[in-house]
Design a protein around this motif. Structure first.
Motif, PDB file in Angstrom:
ATOM      1  N   PRO A  88       0.841  -1.203   0.000  1.00  0.00           N
ATOM      2  CA  PRO A  88       0.000   0.000   0.000  1.00  0.00           C
ATOM      3  C   PRO A  88       0.871   1.246   0.000  1.00  0.00           C
ATOM      4  O   PRO A  88       1.947   1.264   0.586  1.00  0.00           O
ATOM      5  CB  PRO A  88      -0.784  -0.105   1.305  1.00  0.00           C
ATOM      6  N   TYR A  99      -5.324  -1.619   5.876  1.00  0.00           N
ATOM      7  CA  TYR A  99      -4.436  -2.635   5.340  1.00  0.00           C
ATOM      8  C   TYR A  99      -3.964  -3.671   6.362  1.00  0.00           C
ATOM      9  O   TYR A  99      -3.116  -4.500   6.048  1.00  0.00           O
ATOM     10  CB  TYR A  99      -3.229  -1.969   4.672  1.00  0.00           C
ATOM     11  N   CYS A 122      -1.640  -8.547   7.399  1.00  0.00           N
ATOM     12  CA  CYS A 122      -1.403  -7.236   6.791  1.00  0.00           C
ATOM     13  C   CYS A 122      -1.071  -7.399   5.315  1.00  0.00           C
ATOM     14  O   CYS A 122      -0.520  -8.413   4.898  1.00  0.00           O
ATOM     15  CB  CYS A 122      -0.300  -6.481   7.524  1.00  0.00           C
ATOM     16  N   GLU A 123      -1.406  -6.395   4.562  1.00  0.00           N
ATOM     17  CA  GLU A 123      -1.200  -6.441   3.120  1.00  0.00           C
ATOM     18  C   GLU A 123       0.229  -6.103   2.701  1.00  0.00           C
ATOM     19  O   GLU A 123       0.588  -6.345   1.559  1.00  0.00           O
ATOM     20  CB  GLU A 123      -2.202  -5.515   2.424  1.00  0.00           C
TER      21      GLU A 123
END
Length: 153
Positions: A88, A99, A122-123
């Motif tokens: 992100p 995120y 988490c991204e």
């Protein structure tokens, strides 16, 4: 706060439960892993109840720590790969909130008030996640999810 006791069960030889948490303006059901424990003790129960009561007051610390961790990981990936990977693009802690989410709460085998870990999905690091470990209500470890449950003295 005692409704979580209705969800107690053994999974992979450890006691587990589901708790309701309100973090980051979202409500979620999150598993709690009582590491190395197969029976609920009064001290373990007190440790989790204290954590659930105090967790909202730790939210700002968690949010700021998550953003600092994200920045280090992003910089590390840029250094290693020469560019940020599919991460992100955010410029502050609030923008990062969508995120990541709490994945598991960990309590050590020998419970202490204020000692626990929280693992996050988490991204920006899908394989290892993000983890924070607390002792005496202060952060003592930050990193991947493993840092949240690696309780060393």
């Amino acid at each position: 706060m005692s409704d979580w006791k209705d969800t107690l069960h053994i999974e992979h030889e450890d006691l587990m439960a589901e708790v309701s948490v309100d973090l980051f303006e979202k409500h979620a059901s999150v598993p709690v892993l009582f590491e190395g424990v197969t029976e609920l003790t009064p001290l373990t129960e007190a440790a989790l109840d204290a954590l659930l009561q105090r967790l909202p007051s730790l939210e700002r610390l968690i949010v700021d720590t998550a953003f600092e961790h994200y920045q280090r990981v992003a910089e590390g990936f840029k250094t290693i790969y020469g560019r940020p990977l599919d991460m992100p693009v955010v410029t502050d802690a609030i923008a990062l909130l969508p995120y990541y989410h709490p994945y598991t709460i960990y309590l050590p085998e020998e419970p202490e008030l204020g000692r626990f870990g929280i693992g996050f999905g988490c991204e920006w690091e899908e394989e290892h996640g993000f983890g924070i470990q607390f002792r005496n209500w202060q952060i003592v470890e930050i990193g991947g999810d493993a840092e949240a449950f690696s309780f060393y003295d």
